[in-house]
Design an enzyme around this catalytic site. Structure first.
Site, PDB file in Angstrom:
ATOM      1  N   GLY A   9       0.833  -1.197   0.000  1.00  0.00           N
ATOM      2  CA  GLY A   9       0.000   0.000   0.000  1.00  0.00           C
ATOM      3  C   GLY A   9       0.863   1.240   0.000  1.00  0.00           C
ATOM      4  N   CYS A  10       0.361   2.283   0.610  1.00  0.00           N
ATOM      5  CA  CYS A  10       1.051   3.562   0.672  1.00  0.00           C
ATOM      6  C   CYS A  10       2.406   3.400   1.354  1.00  0.00           C
ATOM      7  CB  CYS A  10       0.185   4.560   1.436  1.00  0.00           C
ATOM      8  SG  CYS A  10       1.000   6.126   1.761  1.00  0.00           S
ATOM      9  N   PHE A  11       3.459   3.852   0.689  1.00  0.00           N
ATOM     10  CA  PHE A  11       4.788   3.668   1.276  1.00  0.00           C
ATOM     11  C   PHE A  11       5.008   4.512   2.518  1.00  0.00           C
ATOM     12  CE2 PHE A  11       6.671   6.054  -2.697  1.00  0.00           C
ATOM     13  CZ  PHE A  11       6.075   7.252  -2.330  1.00  0.00           C
ATOM     14  N   TRP A  12       4.232   5.569   2.717  1.00  0.00           N
ATOM     15  CA  TRP A  12       4.374   6.377   3.936  1.00  0.00           C
ATOM     16  C   TRP A  12       4.057   5.535   5.169  1.00  0.00           C
ATOM     17  CZ3 TRP A  12       0.594  10.594   1.868  1.00  0.00           C
ATOM     18  CH2 TRP A  12       1.195  11.313   0.833  1.00  0.00           C
ATOM     19  N   HIS A 156      -3.455   4.090   5.740  1.00  0.00           N
ATOM     20  CA  HIS A 156      -4.086   2.808   6.064  1.00  0.00           C
ATOM     21  C   HIS A 156      -3.311   1.979   7.071  1.00  0.00           C
ATOM     22  CE1 HIS A 156      -0.947   1.516   3.309  1.00  0.00           C
ATOM     23  NE2 HIS A 156      -1.002   0.400   3.977  1.00  0.00           N
TER      24      HIS A 156
END
Length: 165
Positions: A9-12, A156
């Protein structure tokens, strides 16, 4: 330092998750698995480059093992959703492990099979396990994103569970 590469998912969110783990020296967000050299964030978000948002984890393998990093990885996202996490949709958000050597591949496949057999998840794990390919660091404003933008921690990701190291 040893290296590991994960996309979920979102790398953050993954970056924040792995930064909290003892034995992790550094985490860099970036892109892997696509066909365009030196992709930009906007190119990757177009869903046309084939890249996944990933993290490169530099870790001290005398403090934390690759197997323990796999546990953190699977705990930080939902590995049963295909090309999405939360409200993020597209191939760039797929669940993927890029292994650096035969031992990492063996451990990743073994752990995936074990989790699938455990009943922990209600659906089958869709995480891809692929050989290392070119890693491209994301733009600077993506690095340590939540440290720079603490008000935006609505990603997420789930904070990692306590792992006995």
């Amino acid at each position: 330092m040893a290296l590991a590469y994960f996309g979920g998912g979102c790398f953050w969110g993954l970056e924040a998750c792995f930064r909290a783990v003892p034995g992790v020296h550094d985490v860099t967000v970036g892109y892997m698995g696509g066909c365009v050299p030196n992709p930009t964030y906007s190119e990757v978000c177009s869903d046309c480059t084939g890249h996944a948002e990933v993290v490169r984890v530099e870790f001290d393998d005398t403090v934390i093992s690759y197997g323990q990093l796999l546990d953190v990885f699977w705990d930080c996202h939902d590995p049963t959703t295909f090309n999405c996490q939360g409200t993020d949709f597209g191939t760039q958000y797929r669940s993927v492990i890029f292994y650096c050597n035969d031992e990492q591949e063996r451990l990743a496949r073994k752990k995936k099979q074990s989790l699938d057999n455990s009943g922990k998840y209600f659906k089958e794990i869709v995480t891809h396990i692929l050989p290392f390919c070119e890693f491209y660091a994301a733009e600077e404003y993506h690095q340590r994103y939540f440290e720079k933008n603490p008000e935006k921690q609505a990603c997420h990701f789930r904070p990692p569970k306590e792992h006995s190291l």
